[in-house]
Motif scaffolding. Structure first.
Motif, mmCIF file in Angstrom:
data_model
loop_
_atom_site.group_PDB
_atom_site.id
_atom_site.type_symbol
_atom_site.label_atom_id
_atom_site.label_comp_id
_atom_site.label_asym_id
_atom_site.label_seq_id
_atom_site.Cartn_x
_atom_site.Cartn_y
_atom_site.Cartn_z
ATOM 1 N N SER A 1 0.856 -1.188 0.000
ATOM 2 C CA SER A 1 0.000 0.000 0.000
ATOM 3 C C SER A 1 0.890 1.234 0.000
ATOM 4 O O SER A 1 2.057 1.185 0.394
ATOM 5 N N LEU A 2 0.328 2.349 -0.466
ATOM 6 C CA LEU A 2 0.999 3.654 -0.470
ATOM 7 C C LEU A 2 -0.004 4.660 0.065
ATOM 8 O O LEU A 2 -0.916 5.084 -0.650
ATOM 9 N N ASP A 3 0.148 5.029 1.326
ATOM 10 C CA ASP A 3 -0.821 5.926 1.954
ATOM 11 C C ASP A 3 -0.111 7.173 2.460
ATOM 12 O O ASP A 3 1.032 7.122 2.937
ATOM 13 N N TRP A 4 -0.854 8.316 2.414
ATOM 14 C CA TRP A 4 -0.292 9.594 2.869
ATOM 15 C C TRP A 4 -0.709 9.870 4.317
ATOM 16 O O TRP A 4 -1.854 9.629 4.689
ATOM 17 N N LEU A 5 0.222 10.343 5.099
ATOM 18 C CA LEU A 5 -0.062 10.837 6.444
ATOM 19 C C LEU A 5 -0.127 12.356 6.400
ATOM 20 O O LEU A 5 0.602 12.997 5.631
ATOM 21 N N ASP A 6 -0.976 12.917 7.257
ATOM 22 C CA ASP A 6 -0.984 14.376 7.377
ATOM 23 C C ASP A 6 0.372 14.845 7.884
ATOM 24 O O ASP A 6 1.070 14.125 8.591
#
Length: 939
Positions: free
Chosen positions: A840-845
Motif C-alpha cells: 500500500s501507499l498511503d499519505w499521512l498528514d
C-alpha cells in the motif's frame, strides 16, 4: 525471435566466425569518400608473440579505427612487422647451431636464405594473434621492413642523406655487445643494480713525491687510461694539475687534468679517465684533447697492442704479455693481483652499481670505440622541434611534449650501423684504397669508382646493416609507397595519430618526425597519444624473471594451472627462480585462468586506459567485464522475447516516462563517448558505456518495462508497443555505440536485433556510428525516473537493512514532500508497486504522529515502513548484536596487526595496503550495524 540467444553467451566460436567474415569481405579496407583517417601500427618484431603491452596498444588503435570507420571516414590502419635484426638473427643462428652448424660456416648468402625461410614459415605468429584480438587492420596492405619496396625506400633515404652530408662514417664510442659483436641502441640495453666492488688504486706521481688514490669499478680498463682528473676547485689537488702520474702496470706517464665533471665529494675526488671505454670519460677526453686508447677486442678480450686514435699522437702501447688474449674478467683478476703484489692497491670495498646488459644476450655491455655510420642529427632536429612548438604535432597527454623537447635539446648523432647479416645492408662500397662510394646499387657504385680511378676497379661492399630503427623511422611514408608519388600518400599522409608507449618517444617518435619533415616536408602525424605501461595488479613490471607475465591469449581462451606453471617456469634466465614462481602462480591461480573471451579483455583495456604513466592490470576486472558481456547477452534476449512478430511493433504507440528517459540517457551517453574518444580518454568512454548499459538500460529500464509488458495498471497495447520499440531501438543504437570496444559480441547481437526494427546491413562495423541529439533529452521524464529510482532504492534499502524477504509486500506511509511528489506517487504508482513490492501507499498528514517505522528521506519526502507485523524486532535485535560482536572482533585483530612495527616494516607494501583497506571496510560495516541497532531500538 530468440533462436541463437537461447544458449548461454559463448565467445570462442562467435569470435572466429565473425573475424573470418570481416576479413574475407574486405571490411577493413578504406572505403567511401569521407575524410581520411590513418593510423600506423607500430611494427612488432617478426619474432615476437603478442604480449599484454601489444594487446593493450592494439586494442586502443582498433577502437579508434572502428570508431572513425563507422563515422564514415576513409580509415586506413596500416599493418606490418619489423625484421628485428638482432632478435631474428639470434633465433635462426641458434637453430643452425642446434643442427651442428654455424652461421660462419654457412656463409652470408646461405644464412640469409635460412632466415627468409624461417620468416615464411613462422614469421606471421604475432599478426595471427592480433586477429584473435579483433584488430581491423587492412591486412591486404601488410608490409615488412625488409620487403622489396621498403628496402628500395631505405636505400634511397640513406643515399640522399649521405649526398646532403647528413650521413657519415666515423670512429665513436658505442654500446657494444661482445657476445653478439655488434653495436646496440640504448633501448636494447637494460641496466640494473648489482653487487660489485670499488678498487682503490694508488697512482704514483712521476716525480716520486707521492701518489693519488683512484677508485674504479673496472680495474681492467686502467690499461687504457689517458689521464686522472680532479675538480679544478678542489684545494687538495689544485697544485697537482698539469703534473703527471706513472700509470700502474703500464709504466707510461699520464697527465693530471682539472675538469668540473669530477665530484670532489665522491671517493677520493680523483677519477681515472679512459676515453675509449667510458661515455663520460669520452666527453672529458674530447674537452682536453686526450688520446683514445682502445684495449679490447670485439669479443671484450685484451688486445696485444692498444689501438690509439685521436688528436694526440702516442707511440705504440704494448699490453703486458701475461694479459694479452684474456677475457676482460680474467684480466681483471690478474691486474688486481699484480696491483696487490706491487703494493698499489689501497683497499677493496663492496659497492652496488648499475650494470648495463644486452637485452638479447645478457652480456655486460662494453663502451667500445669502433668505426660506425652516423646520422648528423642537429639539422634534422631543429625543424622537428619547431613542428611541436607550433602545434603541428600535439602530444596527448601534453606533458610528454616536455620530455620530447628535453631529449631533442640534448640529441647526439645517431649510430645507424650494426654488425649483423640480417637487415638492410649498407649501400656503401670500398675501393682498393679504402675510398667509400655510396650508391643506390652496385652498378652505380662501379660507375662512380671507375670515374674516380680512371678505370674499373674491384669494390667490396660494407658488410654492416642498418639499425632496425632506421627503417622504422621511415614507416609512416614508406609503407604508403614512397618514394613514388601516389594517391595513398596524397590521401593518408600526414597520418592522423600515432599510438605509442612513452618508452620509445626518443627512439622512434622523434626520428619519424625528423624523417617525415625531411623527405615529405610535412609532419608524419598530427597527434601522438602516449599511453602507459601495463603492469601487474601490484604495480610491478611484468617480466619472465618475476614470473608475473600474463599472455593475453590465455585470458581469451583460458589455461589450466599446470599449463600456466609450465609456461611461466620454462626458459628462465635464472632457473633457480622456478620453484618460487610456481608457488606464487599456484597461489594466485589455484584453478588456472578461465576463458574470458576477447571482448571482456578489450573492455578491460579500455577501462584501464587512463592518461597516466602506469596501468595496474587486475584479472578481477576482466572477470567483471565477462559478467558485463553476459548481462548484455541476457538483456538482448529479453528485448527480443518481447516481439513474437514484426506486427508487435507496428501501430500507434505511447512513450511513457521510462521510455523517454532511456532515449535521453542514450543521447547523453553518445555525447559523452564522442567527447571521450576525441580526447583519447578511453577509460571515460568505457565508464560511460558501462554506466549506460549496466545501470540505466539493464538494471533500470528493463525492470521498468516489465510492468508495462505485463499490462499492469492502465498499461495497454499502445504503451506496450512504445516499450517494445524503445527496448529494441535503444539496444540497437547502444550496440553500435559499444561496437568499437566490444566488436564480436555487438556484431552477434546486432545481427539479431537490427533486422527486427528494419535496420539490418552487412555488418555493424559498417553501420553508422550514433551521433547525439540532445534535443531528445526529456527533462521532465528524466526528473520522473530519477525520483522513481530514489524512492525504489529507499524502499529496497529498508528491506536490506531489516532483512525483510522480497516476497513480503511493504506497507508504505508517505509524509511531507511537495505537490509534485504527490502527483508522481499517483502517476508512477504501477512502477512503485512492481519494483518496490509495496502492499500500500498511503499519505499521512503533515502533523500526524507516525507509528514505529523505518524512515528514509527523498529530499523533503519522508518514506516510512511500519515494521509491526513485518519483522520480529527481538529476533532481529539479537541477530544484529551478534553480528556487531563478530565484526568488532575482526576489526580489533586487524588493528592489532597494523600496530605491530614488524608487520609494517617487513610485509610488502601491497599487503599493508590491503590490511589498511580491510580495517576501513570493517569500520564502515560496524558503523552501519550500530545504526541499524539504533533504528531497531527506536521501534
Amino acid at each position: 525471435m530468440t533462436d541463437t540467444l537461447d544458449r548461454p553467451f559463448a565467445p570462442a566460436e562467435m569470435e572466429t566466425r565473425w573475424y573470418a567474415r570481416w576479413e574475407e569481405r574486405g571490411y577493413f579496407a578504406p572505403r567511401g569518400n569521407g575524410a581520411p583517417y590513418c593510423i600506423m601500427l607500430p611494427p612488432p618484431n617478426v619474432t615476437g608473440t603478442l604480449h599484454m603491452g601489444h594487446a593493450f596498444q592494439d586494442t586502443l588503435m582498433d577502437i579508434l579505427s572502428r570508431y572513425h570507420r563507422m563515422r564514415g571516414e576513409q580509415v586506413l590502419w596500416q599493418p606490418g612487422t619489423d625484421h628485428a635484426g638482432i632478435a631474428t638473427q639470434m633465433l635462426v643462428e641458434r637453430q643452425v647451431v642446434q643442427e651442428g652448424g654455424s652461421r660462419q660456416a654457412l656463409g652470408r648468402s646461405a644464412f640469409l636464405q635460412r632466415v627468409w625461410e624461417w620468416r615464411q614459415q613462422s614469421g606471421d605468429t604475432i599478426v595471427r594473434q592480433m586477429r584473435r584480438l579483433g584488430a581491423s587492420c587492412d591486412w591486404s596492405r601488410e608490409r615488412f621492413t625488409l620487403d622489396s619496396g621498403l628496402s628500395h625506400a631505405v636505400t634511397e633515404v640513406f643515399v640522399r642523406l649521405h649526398e646532403e652530408g647528413l650521413i657519415y662514417r666515423g670512429k665513436r664510442l658505442v654500446n657494444w655487445d661482445p657476445v653478439l659483436r655488434t653495436a646496440v641502441s640504448d633501448l636494447e640495453v637494460l641496466s640494473s643494480e648489482e653487487d660489485g666492488f670499488l678498487w682503490h688504486i694508488r697512482y704514483p706521481l712521476s716525480d716520486g713525491s707521492g701518489h693519488l688514490v683512484v677508485a674504479t669499478t673496472r680495474p681492467e680498463t686502467l690499461l687504457g687510461d689517458a689521464a686522472v682528473a680532479v675538480n679544478p676547485e678542489d684545494p687538495r689537488y689544485q697544485h697537482l694539475i698539469g703534473k703527471t702520474l706513472r700509470l700502474p702496470l703500464m709504466e707510461r706517464e699520464i697527465p693530471i687534468i682539472g675538469d668540473e665533471y669530477v665530484d670532489p665529494e665522491f671517493g677520493s675526488g680523483c677519477v681515472k679517465i679512459t676515453p675509449a671505454h667510458d661515455f663520460n670519460d669520452y666527453q672529458v677526453g674530447q674537452r682536453h684533447g686526450l688520446p683514445l686508447i682502445n684495449i679490447f677486442t670485439p669479443e671484450a678480450g685484451i688486445r696485444e697492442e692498444a689501438e690509439v686514435s685521436g688528436a694526440t699522437v702516442l707511440p705504440a702501447i704494448r699490453i703486458p704479455a701475461e694479459l694479452r688474449g684474456l677475457d676482460r674478467y680474467q684480466a681483471r683478476q690478474q691486474i688486481v693481483a699484480a696491483l696487490q703484489a706491487r703494493d698499489l692497491l689501497e683497499k677493496i670495498a663492496p659497492h652496488k652499481l648499475m650494470v648495463p646488459r644486452g637485452d638479447r644476450s645478457g652480456a655486460v655491455i662494453e663502451p667500445f670505440l669502433t668505426d660506425q655510420w652516423y646520422v648528423r642529427v642537429a639539422p634534422l632536429a631543429e625543424p622537428a622541434i619547431r613542428a611541436v612548438e607550433e602545434g603541428r604535432i600535439r602530444f596527448v597527454p601534453e606533458n610528454w611534449s616536455k620530455t620530447y623537447f628535453d631529449w631533442m635539446g640534448r640529441i647526439e648523432d645517431w649510430c645507424i650501423s650494426r654488425q649483423l647479416w640480417w637487415g638492410h645492408q649498407i649501400p656503401a662500397w670500398y675501393g682498393p684504397d679504402g675510398r667509400i662510394f655510396v650508391a643506390r646499387h652496385e652498378e652505380e657504385a662501379q660507375t662512380e669508382a671507375a670515374r674516380h680511378y680512371g678505370m674499373p676497379v674491384p669494390l667490396e661492399r660494407d658488410p654492416d646493416v642498418l639499425d632496425t630503427w632506421f627503417s622504422s623511422a621511415l614507416w609512416p611514408f614508406t609503407t604508403l609507397g614512397w618514394p613514388e608519388k601516389n594517391a595513398d600518400i596524397a590521401t593518408f599522409y600526414p597520418t592522423s595519430v600515432l599510438v605509442t608507449g612513452f618508452d620509445i618517444i626518443f627512439f622512434w617518435v622523434a626520428r619519424m618526425i625528423m624523417m617525415g619533415l625531411r623527405f615529405l616536408d610535412d609532419v608524419p602525424f598530427h597527434e601522438v597519444y602516449v599511453h602507459g605501461l601495463v603492469r601487474d595488479s601490484e604495480g610491478q613490471k611484468m617480466s619472465k624473471s618475476k614470473g608475473n607475465v600474463l599472455d593475453p591469449l590465455d585470458l581469451i581462451d583460458g589455461i589450466t594451472l599446470d599449463a600456466l606453471v609450465a609456461k611461466r617456469t620454462q626458459g628462465l634466465m635464472q632457473p633457480q627462480m622456478a620453484g618460487k614462481i610456481e608457488k606464487a602462480t599456484r597461489k594466485e591461480f589455484p584453478a588456472g585462468i578461465p576463458a574470458f573471451g576477447t571482448d571482456a579483455l578489450r573492455f578491460t583495456f579500455a577501462a584501464l586506459a587512463t592518461q597516466g604513466r602506469d596501468i595496474k592490470f587486475d584479472l578481477k576486472r576482466v572477470e567483471g567485464n565477462r559478467n558485463f558481456c553476459n548481462k548484455l547477452w541476457n538483456a538482448s534476449r529479453y528485448a527480443l522475447m518481447q516481439v513474437q512478430t514484426v506486427a508487435d511493433l507496428e501501430g500507434d504507440s505511447v512513450l511513457l516516462a521510462p521510455d523517454r528517459w532511456i532515449i535521453g540517457r542514450l543521447q547523453e551517453t553518445e555525447a559523452a563517448v564522442a567527447e571521450a574518444f576525441a580526447q583519447y580518454r578511453f577509460s571515460d568512454a568505457a565508464q560511460a558505456l558501462y554506466q549506460f548499459f549496466w545501470n540505466d538500460y539493464c538494471d533500470w529500464y528493463i525492470e521498468l518495462s516489465k510492468p508495462v509488458m505485463r499490462g499492469e495498471g492502465a498499461f495497454g497495447a499502445a504503451e506496450q508497443r512504445g516499450a517494445r520499440n524503445t527496448l529494441l531501438k535503444v539496444l540497437e543504437a547502444g550496440l553500435r555505440l559499444l561496437h568499437p570496444v566490444m566488436p564480436f559480441l555487438t556484431e552477434e547481437l546486432w545481427q539479431r536485433v537490427a533486422p527486427v526494427i528494419g535496420k539490418g546491413g552487412e555488418s555493424i562495423s559498417l553501420a553508422a556510428y550514433p551521433r547525439a541529439d540532445l534535443t531528445r533529452v526529456d527533462s521532465a521524464a528524466d526528473g520522473d525516473v530519477q525520483w522513481l529510482i530514489q524512492v525504489i532504492r529507499a524502499l529496497r534499502s529498508v528491506r536490506g537493512e531489516m532483512d525483510i524477504p522480497l516476497a513480503r509486500p511493504l506497507p508504505v506511509l508517505l509524509q511531507g514532500g511537495t505537490a509534485q511528489d504527490r502527483e508522481r506517487v499517483q502517476r508512477l504508482r504501477p512502477w512503485l508497486h512492481s519494483l518496490a513490492r509495496t502492499a500500500s501507499l498511503d499519505w499521512l498528514d503533515a502533523d500526524a504522529m507516525p507509528p514505529p517505522a523505518a524512515l528514509q528521506l527523498v529530499d523533503e519526502l519522508k518514506i516510512l515502513v511500519p515494521l509491526a507485523g513485518v519483522i520480529d524486532v527481538a529476533a532481529e535485535q539479537a541477530r544484529i548484536a551478534k553480528e556487531i560482536a563478530r565484526v568488532a572482533q575482526d576489526l580489533e585483530k586487524a588493528q592489532s596487526k597494523l600496530a605491530q612495527p614488524d608487520f609494517r616494516n617487513r610485509a610488502p607494501a601491497a599487503v599493508v595496503e590491503r590490511e589498511l583497506a580491510r580495517v576501513e571496510e570493517l569500520g564502515v560495516a560496524l558503523e552501519e550495524l550500530k545504526n541499524q541497532q539504533q533504528r531497531l531500538d527506536a521501534l
